[in-house]
Structure formats: C-alpha cells, structure tokens
Design a protein around this motif. Structure first.
Motif, PDB file in Angstrom:
ATOM      1  N   TYR A 218       0.853  -1.192   0.000  1.00  0.00           N
ATOM      2  CA  TYR A 218       0.000   0.000   0.000  1.00  0.00           C
ATOM      3  C   TYR A 218       0.885   1.238   0.000  1.00  0.00           C
ATOM      4  O   TYR A 218       1.408   1.627   1.035  1.00  0.00           O
ATOM      5  N   TYR A 219       1.089   1.804  -1.169  1.00  0.00           N
ATOM      6  CA  TYR A 219       1.944   2.972  -1.354  1.00  0.00           C
ATOM      7  C   TYR A 219       3.325   2.769  -0.725  1.00  0.00           C
ATOM      8  O   TYR A 219       3.822   3.606   0.031  1.00  0.00           O
TER       9      TYR A 219
ATOM     10  N   GLU B 100     -10.023   1.825  -2.158  1.00  0.00           N
ATOM     11  CA  GLU B 100      -9.574   2.619  -3.309  1.00  0.00           C
ATOM     12  C   GLU B 100      -9.541   1.697  -4.520  1.00  0.00           C
ATOM     13  O   GLU B 100      -8.915   0.644  -4.487  1.00  0.00           O
ATOM     14  N   LYS B 101     -10.201   2.099  -5.604  1.00  0.00           N
ATOM     15  CA  LYS B 101     -10.289   1.252  -6.801  1.00  0.00           C
ATOM     16  C   LYS B 101      -8.914   0.875  -7.363  1.00  0.00           C
ATOM     17  O   LYS B 101      -8.730  -0.220  -7.867  1.00  0.00           O
ATOM     18  N   ASN B 102      -7.949   1.797  -7.253  1.00  0.00           N
ATOM     19  CA  ASN B 102      -6.635   1.518  -7.838  1.00  0.00           C
ATOM     20  C   ASN B 102      -5.855   0.449  -7.072  1.00  0.00           C
ATOM     21  O   ASN B 102      -4.775   0.054  -7.493  1.00  0.00           O
ATOM     22  N   MET B 103      -6.393  -0.048  -5.977  1.00  0.00           N
ATOM     23  CA  MET B 103      -5.717  -1.083  -5.183  1.00  0.00           C
ATOM     24  C   MET B 103      -6.105  -2.496  -5.631  1.00  0.00           C
ATOM     25  O   MET B 103      -5.552  -3.475  -5.125  1.00  0.00           O
TER      26      MET B 103
ATOM     27  N   ASN C 161     -11.012 -10.729 -10.483  1.00  0.00           N
ATOM     28  CA  ASN C 161     -11.231  -9.291 -10.398  1.00  0.00           C
ATOM     29  C   ASN C 161     -12.280  -8.896 -11.437  1.00  0.00           C
ATOM     30  O   ASN C 161     -12.083  -9.108 -12.620  1.00  0.00           O
TER      31      ASN C 161
ATOM     32  N   GLN D   4      -5.500  -4.370  -8.333  1.00  0.00           N
ATOM     33  CA  GLN D   4      -4.411  -5.211  -8.832  1.00  0.00           C
ATOM     34  C   GLN D   4      -3.420  -5.563  -7.720  1.00  0.00           C
ATOM     35  O   GLN D   4      -2.940  -6.699  -7.653  1.00  0.00           O
ATOM     36  N   GLU D   5      -3.133  -4.600  -6.844  1.00  0.00           N
ATOM     37  CA  GLU D   5      -2.198  -4.860  -5.735  1.00  0.00           C
ATOM     38  C   GLU D   5      -2.742  -5.945  -4.801  1.00  0.00           C
ATOM     39  O   GLU D   5      -2.003  -6.819  -4.362  1.00  0.00           O
TER      40      GLU D   5
END
Length: 184
Positions: free
Chosen positions: A47-48, A74-77, A96, A79-80
């Motif tokens: 996470y960042y 958070e949507k951008n997470m 996903n 793939q992580e």
C-alpha cells in the motif's frame, strides 16, 4: 502466600495465556470447509510502498459459505490486492471484476482435510510446549525462592494444576478445530 510466590504464579499464568492466544490465532488461519475472512488475515498488500494487512485496505466479506468478497476502499488497489493474494500462496484464485475481487473457496478433499488436521495438531503441540516451558520456568523460580519445603511442594502442585488446566483447554480447542475441519 507471599508476594514472590504470587508473582511467580502470575508470570506462569501469563505465559500460558500467551500460548493459548497464539494457538487461537494460528487455528483461525487454518481453513475448515467454509470461507471466513480470517483466511486472508496473513495477506499483506503493498500500500503505497509499505506492507499493510489486507483488512486495512479493503472490506473482506463472505456472501456465502464458499465465497470471499474483497472490496478495496480505493479502486486503484484492486491489482495490488490480487497480486498480494497470489503471493501469499493460500491456494486461492482471485477473480477481479473491476469493482470487487471474488474468491471461490474450493471444497476440501479428504487428503487436504487430514493434512489440515495434522497441522492443527502440530499447532496444539507447540502450545503445549509453551505451557510446559512456563511450568518449568515457574518451578525453577520457586526452587530459587527462599521458601519452606512444604510451601515449595504445595506451590509446585498449584503450578501443575494450572498446567493441567491449560493443557485441557488446548485439547478442547484442538478437538473443536478438528471437528470443524473433518465435517463435510
């Protein structure tokens, strides 16, 4: 009873409590037949730039007994999180869909159930070793203490009673977990 003996007994009890809480934590991560959010408790997400537990970056739910749903805050997470689940090597295949990650938890085979029961037994045995070590420490501390022979014998009996109580608790937790694992 003097303060030194009470301190020794309290220390032993505290060490035994730690062994029990560690066992409970380990048994939660061993999956039984149904899906639980605790199955993903060991997953760490990048996470960042820092490794963060999955539960702190997403909401983990069980819509039914065979499915886990992970909704990141958070949507951008997405793939992580998906990558972290695969890296954790839990045997899950995350899917996903752009909003949430779904994991179908496959039913356990008989062989896998036996392996998980063995793993549970090993964890219980580790907890028992922890309890016995606490007993050994307490008995050693009692022998070093400046107390009468009779008081020493009585206190050692108290330590043994405490040990027996905790060993029985471990056996009960193991029996419950094995029943949960082996029930289809």
């Amino acid at each position: 009873m003097n303060e030194e003996i009470e301190f020794i007994l309290d220390t032993a009890k505290e060490a035994m409590d730690k062994a029990i809480s560690h066992l409970e934590k380990e048994l939660k991560t061993i999956r039984a037949g149904k899906a639980t959010p605790a199955m993903l408790s060991t997953v760490m997400v990048d996470y960042y730039g820092s490794q963060t537990p999955l539960a702190q970056v997403a909401n983990v739910n069980t819509p039914d007994a065979r499915t886990l749903s992970i909704q990141p805050w958070e949507k951008n997470m997405l793939q992580e999180i998906e990558k972290a689940i695969q890296i954790a090597n839990l045997g899950f295949n995350p899917m996903n869909n752009g909003d949430v990650i779904m994991i179908n938890v496959p039913p356990l085979t008989e062989e896998r159930r036996r392996n998980l029961a063995k793993q549970s037994k090993a964890e219980a045995e580790d907890a028992k070793v922890g309890v016995r070590n606490a007993r050994k420490e307490a008995n050693n501390d009692l022998k070093k203490a400046d107390i009468s022979e009779d008081l020493l014998k009585n206190t050692e009996a108290d330590v043994q009673d405490l040990t027996d109580k905790y060993i029985k608790l471990i056996d009960d937790k193991l029996a419950t977990k094995e029943k949960e694992i082996l029930t289809i």
